[in-house]
Design a protein around this motif. Sequence first.
Motif, PDB file in Angstrom:
ATOM      1  N   GLY A 118       0.828  -1.200   0.000  1.00 23.94           N
ATOM      2  CA  GLY A 118       0.000   0.000   0.000  1.00 23.94           C
ATOM      3  C   GLY A 118       0.863   1.251   0.000  1.00 23.94           C
TER       4      GLY A 118
ATOM      5  N   PHE B  90      -7.263  -4.681   1.649  1.00 27.07           N
ATOM      6  CA  PHE B  90      -5.962  -4.477   2.281  1.00 27.07           C
ATOM      7  C   PHE B  90      -5.796  -5.535   3.362  1.00 27.07           C
ATOM      8  CE2 PHE B  90      -6.947  -0.325   0.541  1.00 27.07           C
ATOM      9  CZ  PHE B  90      -5.731   0.051  -0.006  1.00 27.07           C
TER      10      PHE B  90
ATOM     11  N   GLN C 294      -1.858  -4.353  -0.600  1.00 25.97           N
ATOM     12  CA  GLN C 294      -3.067  -4.235  -1.416  1.00 25.97           C
ATOM     13  C   GLN C 294      -3.184  -5.524  -2.206  1.00 25.97           C
ATOM     14  OE1 GLN C 294      -2.866   0.449  -2.612  1.00 25.97           O
ATOM     15  NE2 GLN C 294      -2.174  -1.006  -4.079  1.00 25.97           N
TER      16      GLN C 294
ATOM     17  N   TYR D 175      -4.031  -0.645  -9.280  1.00 24.77           N
ATOM     18  CA  TYR D 175      -4.207  -1.953  -8.656  1.00 24.77           C
ATOM     19  C   TYR D 175      -3.864  -3.146  -9.551  1.00 24.77           C
ATOM     20  CZ  TYR D 175      -6.753   0.567  -5.026  1.00 24.77           C
ATOM     21  OH  TYR D 175      -7.090   1.426  -4.016  1.00 24.77           O
TER      22      TYR D 175
END
Length: 139
Positions: A54, A90, A63, A128
């Motif tokens: 993260g 998370f 993540q 992501y």
Amino acid sequence: MKRLAIVVACMLVASCGSPEQNFIWAAKDAAKAQLKDPPSARFPIEPYVVRTRGTGESAKYDQVAACGIIDGKNGFGGYSGGTRFVAWTFVEPGAEPDRSVVVNFDDSPRSSSSDGPSPYDEFIWNKYCVDAAHPAATR
């Protein structure tokens, strides 16, 4: 009775996936639940998982994201052609993800122009879903 116990044990083992596969199943379930017709959901490309560290306030967590394409029937009963989605969560570093995910769909207009990445590309997909096997979206 012994035979029944063996069959049940085999079924339980066969239904359990890896933590990554379980996360993909959770992501698919969460994405389907947001469709107008959830049972019509199709995944033309199997979602994949990307795990990164993260950033900012969430830098102490990993993540974990499942990225894919979902297609479902629209209000007229036809398939829409597919929409990208990202489901993420998370977790503590090294921990396995659970079934709690946030799903975000690409609702940016499709454009054939090359005017750079869409806001979805820039703020969701490229954040992501990019790893060595999956390059950044550029439009």
